[in-house]
Design an enzyme around this catalytic site. Structure first.
Site, PDB file in Angstrom:
ATOM      1  N   LEU A 124       0.829  -1.206   0.000  1.00 47.80           N
ATOM      2  CA  LEU A 124       0.000   0.000   0.000  1.00 47.80           C
ATOM      3  C   LEU A 124       0.862   1.254   0.000  1.00 47.80           C
ATOM      4  CD1 LEU A 124      -2.716   1.400   0.154  1.00 47.80           C
ATOM      5  CD2 LEU A 124      -2.735   0.977   2.633  1.00 47.80           C
ATOM      6  N   TYR A 125       1.887   1.271   0.830  1.00 47.58           N
ATOM      7  CA  TYR A 125       2.758   2.445   0.927  1.00 47.58           C
ATOM      8  C   TYR A 125       3.505   2.674  -0.381  1.00 47.58           C
ATOM      9  CZ  TYR A 125       6.386   5.571   2.719  1.00 47.58           C
ATOM     10  OH  TYR A 125       7.235   6.635   2.920  1.00 47.58           O
ATOM     11  N   ALA A 126       4.091   1.617  -0.932  1.00 45.18           N
ATOM     12  CA  ALA A 126       4.852   1.749  -2.181  1.00 45.18           C
ATOM     13  C   ALA A 126       3.953   2.180  -3.321  1.00 45.18           C
ATOM     14  CB  ALA A 126       5.554   0.434  -2.510  1.00 45.18           C
ATOM     15  N   SER A 161       1.190   4.001  -3.116  1.00 42.84           N
ATOM     16  CA  SER A 161       0.794   5.405  -2.954  1.00 42.84           C
ATOM     17  C   SER A 161       1.928   6.347  -3.325  1.00 42.84           C
ATOM     18  CB  SER A 161       0.330   5.661  -1.515  1.00 42.84           C
ATOM     19  OG  SER A 161       1.406   5.574  -0.595  1.00 42.84           O
ATOM     20  N   LYS A 162       3.134   6.014  -2.920  1.00 42.02           N
ATOM     21  CA  LYS A 162       4.267   6.898  -3.212  1.00 42.02           C
ATOM     22  C   LYS A 162       4.678   6.808  -4.683  1.00 42.02           C
ATOM     23  CE  LYS A 162       5.270   8.926   0.744  1.00 42.02           C
ATOM     24  NZ  LYS A 162       5.410  10.396   0.899  1.00 42.02           N
TER      25      LYS A 162
END
Length: 243
Positions: free
Chosen positions: A151-153, A155-156
Site C-alpha cells: 500500500l505504501y509503495a 501510494s508513493k
C-alpha cells in the site's frame, strides 16, 4: 513583504521540520502544516523566526480535501505569496497484504496521493515563474526490499507520475516539479537505533541511516537557483538503497 515564501506540509517534525528550517536559513519565510503536533509546529515556527524569517503554523489534515488545498490559501493569505511547495506529509502504513482494511487503503491514498494532488493543484494557481513543487517520495518506489509495503509503495509511486505530469503541465510557466526519494532516515518514526534499523542500514550501499538534514539539503537544492533547469526529476537520497 517581498521575501520568498515556502510551504512545507507535515513540517512539525522529522524531515519536514528540518526542511522548513533549512529553507528559512536560505532566506524563505516558511509555513508548516500539522495535524496533532501543535506544540512541535509552534517550536519549529519559533526556530524559523530565530533566523529572522517569518514563520506560520497551519493546522491542516491532508486527508481532508478542503484542508489539503486550504493550507496553500492560508500560507498566501498570511505570508503574501507562495514560491515553493514541499509536499512532505505522508502516512507510512506497512503491513501484510491481507491485513490491510479498506479504511487503511482510503486513509493512505487520501493523504499520500489525493492530498498531494490537491495541494499541488492549489499551489499551481498562485506560483509564479521560478516557482517550485517538490514532493517527498520514498526509496520503496525504486526497490521494495521485502513484504509488507504494497500500500505504501503504491501510494508513493503514484507521486512519480504526478511529478512528471506537473513538470510538463507547468513548465511553460517556468515552474518546476521534482520528487525526492529518501532512504532510511533517522527520525522519531524510524530511529537509527530502532528494532528494525540494522536491517535497513545493511540494505544501503553506505551502511547507515541518513539524517533529516541530508534530505533537507537536497530539497533546498531543488528550491534554489542551481536547480532552475531541473524538472520532472527523481532525486534519490537513500545511501545507495536502490543501487
Amino acid at each position: 513583504m517581498n521575501s520568498k515564501v515556502a510551504l512545507v506540509t507535515g513540517g512539525s517534525r522529522g524531515m519536514g521540520a528540518a526542511t522548513a528550517l533549512r529553507l528559512a536559513e536560505d532566506g524563505y519565510d516558511v509555513a508548516v502544516t500539522y495535524v496533532q503536533g501543535k506544540e512541535a509546529a509552534e517550536e519549529v515556527v519559533r526556530r524559523i523566526e530565530a533566523t529572522g524569517r517569518r514563520g506560520l503554523a497551519v493546522r491542516a489534515d491532508s486527508a481532508d480535501p478542503a484542508e489539503a488545498a486550504g493550507a496553500v490559501t492560508a500560507a498566501v493569505d498570511r505570508l503574501g505569496r507562495l514560491d515553493v511547495l514541499v509536499n512532505n506529509v505522508g502516512v507510512g502504513l506497512l503491513g501484510p497484504l491481507d491485513s490491510l482494511a479498506l479504511a487503511d487503503v482510503d486513509r493512505v491514498l487520501a493523504v499520500n496521493v489525493r492530498g498531494v494532488f490537491l495541494a499541488s493543484q492549489a499551489a499551481a494557481q498562485v506560483l509564479g515563474a521560478g516557482g517550485r513543487i517538490i514532493t517527498i517520495g520514498t526509496c520503496m518506489t525504486q526497490r521494495v526490499p521485502g513484504p509488507g509495503g504494497t500500500l505504501y509503495a503504491m501510494s508513493k509511486s503514484a507521486l512519480i507520475g504526478l511529478t512528471k505530469a506537473l513538470a510538463r503541465e507547468l513548465g511553460g510557466r517556468g515552474i518546476t516539479a521534482n520528487i525526492v526519494h529518501p532512504g532510511p532516515i533517522d527520525t522519531d518514526m524510524n530511529p537509527a537505533d530502532g528494532p528494525y534499523a540494522q536491517g535497513q542500514a545493511e540494505m544501503t550501499a553506505l551502511g547507515r541511516f541518513g539524517t533529516a538534514d541530508e534530505v533537507a539539503r537536497s530539497v533546498a537544492y531543488l528550491a534554489g537557483p542551481a536547480a532552475a533547469y531541473v524538472t520532472g526529476a527523481e532525486l534519490s537520497v537513500d545511501g545507495g538503497h536502490a543501487a
